[in-house]
Design a protein around this motif. Structure first.
Motif, PDB file in Angstrom:
ATOM      1  N   VAL A  64     -26.365 -16.411  33.201  1.00  0.00           N
ATOM      2  CA  VAL A  64     -25.396 -15.973  32.283  1.00  0.00           C
ATOM      3  C   VAL A  64     -24.516 -15.595  33.497  1.00  0.00           C
ATOM      4  O   VAL A  64     -23.772 -14.468  33.527  1.00  0.00           O
ATOM      5  CB  VAL A  64     -25.440 -16.380  31.014  1.00  0.00           C
ATOM      6  CG1 VAL A  64     -24.042 -15.646  31.015  1.00  0.00           C
ATOM      7  CG2 VAL A  64     -26.622 -16.283  29.794  1.00  0.00           C
TER       8      VAL A  64
ATOM      9  N   ASN B 115     -27.183 -27.138  26.112  1.00  0.00           N
ATOM     10  CA  ASN B 115     -26.307 -26.545  25.556  1.00  0.00           C
ATOM     11  C   ASN B 115     -26.968 -25.980  23.658  1.00  0.00           C
ATOM     12  O   ASN B 115     -26.007 -25.129  23.247  1.00  0.00           O
ATOM     13  CB  ASN B 115     -25.269 -26.979  25.371  1.00  0.00           C
ATOM     14  CG  ASN B 115     -24.250 -27.033  26.846  1.00  0.00           C
ATOM     15  OD1 ASN B 115     -24.985 -25.939  27.483  1.00  0.00           O
ATOM     16  ND2 ASN B 115     -23.490 -27.256  26.762  1.00  0.00           N
TER      17      ASN B 115
ATOM     18  N   LEU C 254     -28.160 -22.840  22.838  1.00  0.00           N
ATOM     19  CA  LEU C 254     -27.218 -21.660  23.752  1.00  0.00           C
ATOM     20  C   LEU C 254     -26.280 -21.462  22.011  1.00  0.00           C
ATOM     21  O   LEU C 254     -25.854 -21.922  21.901  1.00  0.00           O
ATOM     22  CB  LEU C 254     -26.986 -21.858  25.113  1.00  0.00           C
ATOM     23  CG  LEU C 254     -27.751 -22.413  26.011  1.00  0.00           C
ATOM     24  CD1 LEU C 254     -27.610 -22.331  27.503  1.00  0.00           C
ATOM     25  CD2 LEU C 254     -28.828 -20.785  26.082  1.00  0.00           C
TER      26      LEU C 254
ATOM     27  N   ASP D 299     -18.763 -28.495  29.321  1.00  0.00           N
ATOM     28  CA  ASP D 299     -18.458 -26.890  29.570  1.00  0.00           C
ATOM     29  C   ASP D 299     -17.859 -26.922  28.248  1.00  0.00           C
ATOM     30  O   ASP D 299     -17.476 -27.494  27.554  1.00  0.00           O
ATOM     31  CB  ASP D 299     -17.509 -26.792  30.423  1.00  0.00           C
ATOM     32  CG  ASP D 299     -18.416 -26.720  31.848  1.00  0.00           C
ATOM     33  OD1 ASP D 299     -19.251 -26.932  31.595  1.00  0.00           O
ATOM     34  OD2 ASP D 299     -16.937 -27.177  33.002  1.00  0.00           O
TER      35      ASP D 299
ATOM     36  N   TYR E 178     -32.245 -25.053  29.542  1.00  0.00           N
ATOM     37  CA  TYR E 178     -31.646 -24.584  28.623  1.00  0.00           C
ATOM     38  C   TYR E 178     -30.685 -25.869  28.381  1.00  0.00           C
ATOM     39  O   TYR E 178     -29.944 -25.787  28.847  1.00  0.00           O
ATOM     40  CB  TYR E 178     -31.720 -23.451  28.153  1.00  0.00           C
ATOM     41  CG  TYR E 178     -32.646 -22.791  27.936  1.00  0.00           C
ATOM     42  CD1 TYR E 178     -34.108 -22.159  27.060  1.00  0.00           C
ATOM     43  CD2 TYR E 178     -32.346 -21.545  29.288  1.00  0.00           C
ATOM     44  CE1 TYR E 178     -34.940 -21.380  26.925  1.00  0.00           C
ATOM     45  CE2 TYR E 178     -33.317 -20.398  28.670  1.00  0.00           C
ATOM     46  CZ  TYR E 178     -34.368 -20.471  28.667  1.00  0.00           C
ATOM     47  OH  TYR E 178     -36.104 -19.597  28.312  1.00  0.00           O
TER      48      TYR E 178
ATOM     49  N   ASN F 242     -22.898 -23.764  30.762  1.00  0.00           N
ATOM     50  CA  ASN F 242     -24.323 -24.267  31.516  1.00  0.00           C
ATOM     51  C   ASN F 242     -25.061 -24.269  32.388  1.00  0.00           C
ATOM     52  O   ASN F 242     -25.048 -25.263  32.686  1.00  0.00           O
ATOM     53  CB  ASN F 242     -25.050 -24.299  30.242  1.00  0.00           C
ATOM     54  CG  ASN F 242     -26.685 -24.340  30.010  1.00  0.00           C
ATOM     55  OD1 ASN F 242     -27.282 -23.305  31.143  1.00  0.00           O
ATOM     56  ND2 ASN F 242     -26.992 -25.186  29.093  1.00  0.00           N
TER      57      ASN F 242
ATOM     58  N   ILE G 252     -24.192 -19.804  32.120  1.00  0.00           N
ATOM     59  CA  ILE G 252     -25.510 -19.586  32.103  1.00  0.00           C
ATOM     60  C   ILE G 252     -25.786 -20.278  33.267  1.00  0.00           C
ATOM     61  O   ILE G 252     -25.637 -21.727  33.181  1.00  0.00           O
ATOM     62  CB  ILE G 252     -26.007 -20.250  30.643  1.00  0.00           C
ATOM     63  CG1 ILE G 252     -24.802 -19.522  30.308  1.00  0.00           C
ATOM     64  CG2 ILE G 252     -27.313 -19.963  30.394  1.00  0.00           C
ATOM     65  CD1 ILE G 252     -25.318 -19.816  28.219  1.00  0.00           C
TER      66      ILE G 252
ATOM     67  N   SER H 288     -28.275 -23.615  33.672  1.00  0.00           N
ATOM     68  CA  SER H 288     -29.386 -23.016  33.900  1.00  0.00           C
ATOM     69  C   SER H 288     -30.929 -23.950  34.590  1.00  0.00           C
ATOM     70  O   SER H 288     -31.475 -23.424  34.853  1.00  0.00           O
ATOM     71  CB  SER H 288     -29.940 -22.537  32.383  1.00  0.00           C
ATOM     72  OG  SER H 288     -29.850 -23.318  31.733  1.00  0.00           O
TER      73      SER H 288
ATOM     74  N   PHE I  19     -24.859 -13.879  24.427  1.00  0.00           N
ATOM     75  CA  PHE I  19     -25.236 -15.151  24.186  1.00  0.00           C
ATOM     76  C   PHE I  19     -26.560 -15.245  24.158  1.00  0.00           C
ATOM     77  O   PHE I  19     -27.405 -14.117  24.255  1.00  0.00           O
ATOM     78  CB  PHE I  19     -24.831 -15.996  26.061  1.00  0.00           C
ATOM     79  CG  PHE I  19     -23.933 -16.083  26.297  1.00  0.00           C
ATOM     80  CD1 PHE I  19     -23.356 -17.294  25.921  1.00  0.00           C
ATOM     81  CD2 PHE I  19     -23.189 -15.082  27.266  1.00  0.00           C
ATOM     82  CE1 PHE I  19     -21.937 -17.935  26.463  1.00  0.00           C
ATOM     83  CE2 PHE I  19     -21.170 -15.121  27.468  1.00  0.00           C
ATOM     84  CZ  PHE I  19     -21.315 -16.496  27.662  1.00  0.00           C
TER      85      PHE I  19
END
Length: 281
Positions: free
Chosen positions: A26, A57, A60, A108, A55, A50, A21, A52, A123
């Protein structure tokens, strides 16, 4: 389930795959294959990253749903990494089944994807996807292009995959809608990547669509862009948008000949009597 869209396919079953993500996206990244003793037999090491920058974790959720092969029975992956058959009894009092898998609190998220599993990795952001299991124990999938769908206001997207004895086949499906960019990196006999956008790519796509009066109605807030075909169904896109172009093509090939090469064979065609007729059927 990999019957359309761009796909990565046929790598050895010892490949590593994943989903990432990242910057409005993502995407999928892979990790080196773990030692055999540390892995579930016949499984595929899978890592969700993630990236991004937007956001944490904790905001999500992942949902792995699909079908068991070769039985074709609907299944979902549980948070402990096993496959379970879906059942109408999974629906809670609100009528929806909770199939969400949280990501690790930090860093991760790594797990083993079971073999003989064909499905989708969904997701979602902030809220879990609301799946409904039908009375016949089949699963109703989200339809982000349908305003009455219970997931319409939830930011979500998915990738498709089939993992069996012949390898891992996967794609970042963007036919029905574009919402959360997904990138996949699959590592095996070679490394293949798809779906990754440049930084700010998601925002650029939404802005470009909003700036085009023919397509602007397909943008649903900051959630997604729905496909024109679905927009036609919901009255958000003109069903005659391509009419002038189709007419121009039809008119041209009443006199010109079109050659199409498929399966190493050339087919030639012309419009005759209102039908586009090709040699060789």
């Amino acid at each position: 389930m990999v019957t359309r869209r761009m796909f990565l396919g046929g790598l050895a079953a010892t490949a590593a795959g994943g989903a990432l993500i990242g910057s409005g996206t993502v995407s999928a990244t892979s990790e080196p294959v773990a030692p055999a003793a540390a892995r579930v037999p016949n499984s595929l090491p899978f890592t969700v990253v993630n990236d991004s920058g937007r956001y944490p974790n904790s905001a999500l959720w992942m949902h792995l749903v699909g079908r068991e092969l070769p039985s074709d029975r609907p299944v979902r992956m549980t948070p402990d990494g096993t496959l379970a058959y879906v059942s109408a009894s999974d629906n809670d009092a609100d009528g929806f089944a909770d199939y969400a898998i949280p990501l690790n609190g930090a860093g991760d998220t790594r797990f083993d994807l079971p073999i003989n599993f064909s499905g989708r990795a969904y997701f979602s952001v902030t809220e879990k996807i609301r799946f409904r299991v039908n009375p016949d124990d089949t699963l109703a999938y989200p339809a982000g292009w349908v305003e009455s769908d219970p997931n319409y206001r939830i930011l979500h997207d998915c990738m498709e995959f089939t993992y069996d004895a012949t390898g891992m086949y996967c794609n970042t499906t963007k036919v029905d809608m574009f919402s959360m960019p997904l990138g996949i990196e699959l590592t095996g006999s070679e490394t293949q990547r798809t779906g990754f956008l440049v930084d700010g790519g998601r925002e650029a796509v939404l802005a470009a669509m909003r700036g085009n009066p023919d397509f602007a109605n397909l943008v649903v807030d900051d959630l997604r862009v729905i496909a024109p075909s679905h927009g036609i169904d919901s009255g958000l896109f003109s069903p005659t948008f391509y009419d002038s172009y189709v007419d121009a093509v039809w008119n041209r090939y009443q006199s010109d000949t079109l050659t199409v090469t498929a399966n190493h064979t050339d087919f030639t065609g012309q419009v005759q009597g209102g039908l586009f007729t090709f040699t060789g059927g």
